[in-house]
Design a protein around this motif. Sequence first.
Motif, short mmCIF file in Angstrom:
data_model
loop_
_atom_site.label_atom_id
_atom_site.label_comp_id
_atom_site.label_asym_id
_atom_site.label_seq_id
_atom_site.Cartn_x
_atom_site.Cartn_y
_atom_site.Cartn_z
N CYS A 294 0.85 -1.20 0.00
CA CYS A 294 0.00 0.00 0.00
C CYS A 294 0.89 1.25 0.00
O CYS A 294 1.88 1.30 0.72
CB CYS A 294 -0.90 -0.02 1.24
N HIS A 297 0.62 2.51 3.77
CA HIS A 297 1.01 1.67 4.91
C HIS A 297 2.02 0.60 4.48
O HIS A 297 1.70 -0.27 3.68
CB HIS A 297 -0.21 0.95 5.50
N HIS A 302 -2.03 -4.65 -1.15
CA HIS A 302 -3.33 -4.67 -1.79
C HIS A 302 -3.34 -5.71 -2.91
O HIS A 302 -2.49 -5.68 -3.81
CB HIS A 302 -3.68 -3.30 -2.38
N CYS A 355 -8.60 -1.11 4.05
CA CYS A 355 -7.51 -0.18 4.33
C CYS A 355 -8.02 1.26 4.38
O CYS A 355 -8.85 1.65 3.56
CB CYS A 355 -6.45 -0.32 3.23
N CYS A 357 -6.54 3.80 3.43
CA CYS A 357 -6.05 4.63 2.32
C CYS A 357 -7.20 4.91 1.35
O CYS A 357 -7.09 5.77 0.49
CB CYS A 357 -4.90 3.95 1.59
#
Length: 469
Positions: A294, A297, A302, A355, A357
Amino acid sequence: MANEATGKNAPARAKGPPRVAGTVDSVVPGLAWPALPAPEVMAALALHEQFLHSEWWPAARLEAMQYRQLTVLLSHAKRSVPHYRALLPASGTVGPGLLRSLPVLSRVQVQENPATLASNAVPKPHQPVNAVRSSGSTGRPVELKVTAISSLFRRALYLREHRWHGRDFGLAAATIRNFRDGSGMPPEGKRAPGWGYGYATRPIGALNIRATVDQQLDWLARQRPAYVSTFPTNLRALATEALARGIKLEGIRQFSTYAESLPVGLRDLVRRAFGVALADIYSSEETGPIAFQCPKHEERYHVQSENLIVEVVDEAGRPCPHGVAGRVLVTDLHNLATPLIRYEIGDHAETGPACDCGRGLPVISRVLGRTRNMLRLPDGRTRWPSMPSGDELGRIAPVRQFQLVQKDLQHLHLVLVAARPLSADEEKRVKAAFASDIGEHWQIAVSYAKEIARTAGGKYEDFRCEVTA
Ligand SMILES: [Zn+2]
């Protein structure tokens, strides 16, 4: 217009304006910027353009679109792949229920029956078909056929990975990897093609991973790349040696790693040695990229859902809850040459919750590595061998490398590569560090080696289980 672009009076690329590093080269005469690249590049960019949107879709929408493609894949497999003719249902709603009802495809099945898994009717627009070979570290490698369309998806996904990690295609890059033909040895290494995607870039410096760590550091110091890609265990050796010798590599912005699971503590080690981060890729030769780190992170990956479906299941085949390690099954949605449906890739991993994000692409929170390299306990169960980090060992003694080999249900064999022989006390403390991670009841025998050999694929294994089930 077509004649202007392709006619015999069209100027060759060399006669056009000078190339500008980091921008796309135009293949259309009279067009300098913005550029129109070659058709195969445009195809990758067209897919990437869609990925820009789909990565933000909610999970449910991504899943619905995956099943749309899975429907096409299953009917193709049923029609043209001998292995799937009887296995797949004649009809039915394609969704998670149907997928989970299908049998798991093992690595052994692919090894032993490549012909029955190959399609005898690959649609023309998906051709040509190429053979890929996985660099199996033990036993026979897996060989399968991959279509041009499937390769295109893989290239477009790698473009996304570059974007996620903000790489500048105008900067120099280097790769230290396995060249089976023995090429790329030091001191010079060799030149690999640039980044691709139609970009005007410098060639990428390439070095064979069989070069010694010293040779690699010297080569990197001369190359001065901004980006370096290599195997995690090799990067660990580079960082350890650079710290020991006080070497700083100027100009490096980022490392990228692939092909092995990340050793414990590697990110911190690399930061201390070189002051930069690393971006890890989870991939396999059979399927291409499976999951990318990611952008927000570091410890999260992903799944590349536009190209494959990833399931993590327990021994009985039930889906594992988040945070529980299980077997990784991959369904490759676009390779019509050798359809891999619920292919057991031989890794263990854990999934994670959505996530923050904002991407809807499912999360893999940990890739644990090769299933066959699990510790076998006396009661028959298996578990992941957790082991001390290189740093932890380094604080005890000058240990450069280690390998722990399980010989039977009581005995472990620890092979150490050290700058000098360890004292009895140091050896005792090293053993204790392993015992505290792996369990106290093991009898650990220590031996020393000059180096630990890489596997045929150029990889190291920190842990190897030699006990058969
Ligand atoms: Zn994320």
